[in-house]
Design a protein around this motif. Sequence first.
Motif, PDB file in Angstrom:
ATOM      1  N   GLY A 201      39.054  62.236  23.473  1.00 60.32           N
ATOM      2  CA  GLY A 201      38.716  62.965  22.249  1.00 60.32           C
ATOM      3  C   GLY A 201      37.293  63.495  22.198  1.00 60.32           C
ATOM      4  N   ASP A 202      36.701  63.357  21.030  1.00 63.95           N
ATOM      5  CA  ASP A 202      35.363  63.869  20.752  1.00 63.95           C
ATOM      6  C   ASP A 202      34.316  63.258  21.696  1.00 63.95           C
ATOM      7  OD1 ASP A 202      33.257  65.133  19.170  1.00 63.95           O
ATOM      8  OD2 ASP A 202      32.852  63.111  18.425  1.00 63.95           O
ATOM      9  N   PHE A 203      34.471  61.975  21.974  1.00 62.93           N
ATOM     10  CA  PHE A 203      33.521  61.276  22.850  1.00 62.93           C
ATOM     11  C   PHE A 203      33.537  61.914  24.244  1.00 62.93           C
ATOM     12  CE2 PHE A 203      32.692  57.185  25.404  1.00 62.93           C
ATOM     13  CZ  PHE A 203      31.313  57.354  25.371  1.00 62.93           C
ATOM     14  N   LYS A 204      34.724  62.191  24.737  1.00 65.82           N
ATOM     15  CA  LYS A 204      34.888  62.833  26.056  1.00 65.82           C
ATOM     16  C   LYS A 204      34.199  64.205  26.071  1.00 65.82           C
ATOM     17  CE  LYS A 204      38.668  64.312  29.144  1.00 65.82           C
ATOM     18  NZ  LYS A 204      38.805  63.206  30.118  1.00 65.82           N
ATOM     19  N   ASP A 205      34.438  64.975  25.008  1.00 68.74           N
ATOM     20  CA  ASP A 205      33.848  66.319  24.910  1.00 68.74           C
ATOM     21  C   ASP A 205      32.329  66.250  24.878  1.00 68.74           C
ATOM     22  OD1 ASP A 205      36.444  67.175  24.761  1.00 68.74           O
ATOM     23  OD2 ASP A 205      36.441  67.484  22.584  1.00 68.74           O
TER      24      ASP A 205
END
Length: 227
Positions: A201-205
């Motif tokens: 999710g956002d963390f990966k991005d």
Amino acid sequence: ADIPPQVDNRIYATLLKQHVKKNRVDYEGFKRDEALLDSYLAILSSIDTDQLSHNEKFAFFINAYNAFTIKLILTKYPGINSIKEIGSFFSNPWSQKFIHLNGHLVTLDYIEHEVLRPTFKDPRVHFAINCAAKSCPPLFNHPFDGKKLETQLDERTAEFINDASVVYLKENTLYTSKIFKWFAKDFNDAPLVFIKKYATGDFKDRLAAYNTIKISYLPYDWSLNRR
């Protein structure tokens, strides 16, 4: 061919379900059920691990590490606030010889550093074994099972890495567990590569948005992971 003996984890499954909730361990509950825990440990002690398949053996030693760690805490509970209080000036909790496996008396260090890490060479083990401290990856409330082990290890790892209270990015600094520092070799000295693999999710991005990321290791809280 003979079917290899399966390890009976039913007692342990019941205990974990009852006494591990929201990643915290109810040691009072385990203390009340200590006779049941002891009967499970006796099952583990009776197994000839050479008869187990690779994944069954891997699961066996993770379960043994976690269950015997609970037993070690119970030997001093409720009089302790940390596993580090167990032992003496000359010996730490991980060097206590109290575990009967394969006909030998062994330590938690033996299971981790002489069996689990060198035999299975799988860094996900660090998110499966639990050292009874708040900063340890949480104790899973199910037994590890050879048939489901791949999925279980992936899930435990992803859960820890995507828990923003223990692994998080502030600008281009990644704050993470000292496990990645202590066992750097297990992560090929590349914790960031490992973390990126499991981030979602956002963390990966956000991880992908920076060319360079610095790593800072968080202080380790050794207080008991009790409820």
